[in-house]
Design an enzyme around this catalytic site. Structure first.
Site, short mmCIF file in Angstrom:
data_model
loop_
_atom_site.label_atom_id
_atom_site.label_comp_id
_atom_site.label_asym_id
_atom_site.label_seq_id
_atom_site.Cartn_x
_atom_site.Cartn_y
_atom_site.Cartn_z
N CYS A 148 6.89 49.26 11.17
CA CYS A 148 7.20 47.96 11.76
C CYS A 148 8.10 48.16 12.99
O CYS A 148 8.95 49.05 13.01
CB CYS A 148 7.89 47.07 10.74
SG CYS A 148 6.83 46.53 9.38
N CYS A 177 11.93 48.38 12.69
CA CYS A 177 12.40 49.43 11.78
C CYS A 177 12.03 50.83 12.25
O CYS A 177 12.15 51.79 11.48
CB CYS A 177 11.84 49.20 10.39
SG CYS A 177 12.35 47.63 9.65
N CYS A 203 12.40 43.50 1.68
CA CYS A 203 11.49 43.16 2.78
C CYS A 203 10.22 43.99 2.71
O CYS A 203 9.11 43.46 2.80
CB CYS A 203 12.21 43.40 4.12
SG CYS A 203 11.25 42.89 5.57
N CYS A 224 9.38 53.28 2.06
CA CYS A 224 9.22 51.84 1.98
C CYS A 224 8.88 51.37 0.57
O CYS A 224 8.94 50.19 0.27
CB CYS A 224 8.15 51.36 2.94
SG CYS A 224 6.52 52.05 2.60
#
Length: 256
Positions: A212, A215, A129, A240
């Site tokens: 985000c 998250c 993602c 990330c």
């Protein structure tokens, strides 16, 4: 002249010299040095966190017309407060901050495969993602750049403790510069307060690190700054994928 990459045109001693010069200078001068010593395009990627707001302020006010691009990554899943701050920042400094977003086809394929919140099922899903929503847009944002300015600080996490001021990034083929590498959280908060810099109200609600919305959670008392990022994972080195890669020989880490 032997160089370590194809875009920036600097050899390792020159990168080390830049890092040493950054150590001795205040933030506005650090940014001026970055622009003066790195030829070609220099891009700063902001996520509108406290660090990024400090750097944005210095770019826009200390040396008017300083040629450092300010861009952001719009993952499509940011907090509403982040979008509001984005607009407020553009208004405050009188410049647009262009966004790089996920490719539509790749995003559709990701959601079709994982579901809308499939990133919570495994680390691999979450990394996929992040890859679509952040890493791929970043590669487009940095295409053709010689230098990349970030808001990384050594104090942010154990995994970032050796953050250099400047180093060649072999993953992106450019010089990565971290002008706040030696700043503490207190240094940062003081700079923001002294200059009345707009910041995300989530910082006042226990969110020292903001990514985000699905998250990121507030941190508990005593937790590290980045403990609220991907909190369901056990790996202490959670990232990330934007700032991963082998450590280059030309790095000058925070050592006296």
């Amino acid at each position: 002249m032997q160089t370590t990459g194809t875009n920036h045109g600097l050899d390792e001693p020159a990168i080390e010299g830049l890092a040493a010069a950054l150590r001795r200078a205040p933030l506005p001068v650090r940014l001026r040095l970055i622009r003066d010593r790195i030829p070609g395009r220099v891009a700063f990627t902001t996520s509108f966190g406290l660090e990024d707001q400090a750097i944005t302020h210095a770019i826009c006010t200390a040396y008017p017309g300083l040629d450092i691009e300010i861009v952001t990554l719009d993952t499509g899943r940011l907090f509403p407060e982040t979008y509001d701050l984005w607009a407020e920042t553009e208004e405050r400094y009188g410049r647009r901050i262009p966004a790089y977003a996920p490719e539509t086809q790749a995003l559709q394929a990701l959601v079709a495969d994982q579901g809308i919140n499939g990133f919570r099922r495994s680390v691999e899903n979450r990394q996929a993602c992040c890859g679509v929503r952040k890493v791929a847009p970043l590669r487009r944002a940095l295409a053709g750049a010689s230098g990349w300015v970030t808001g990384l600080r050594a104090e942010q996490s154990q995994g970032r403790a050796a953050t250099p001021f400047a180093a060649f990034d072999p993953g992106y083929g450019l010089i990565k510069i971290n002008p706040l590498a030696d700043w503490s959280r207190q240094d940062l908060a003081q700079y923001v307060a002294d200059n009345a810099i707009p910041y995300n109200p989530l910082h006042d609600r226990g969110f020292p690190s903001i990514g985000c919305a699905p998250c990121t959670r507030a941190v508990r008392v005593g937790e590290p700054e980045r403990a609220g990022r991907w909190w369901w994972e056990n790996d202490a080195k959670k990232e990330c994928g934007l700032h991963l890669g082998p450590k280059p020989a030309a790095a000058l880490v925070l050592q006296d």
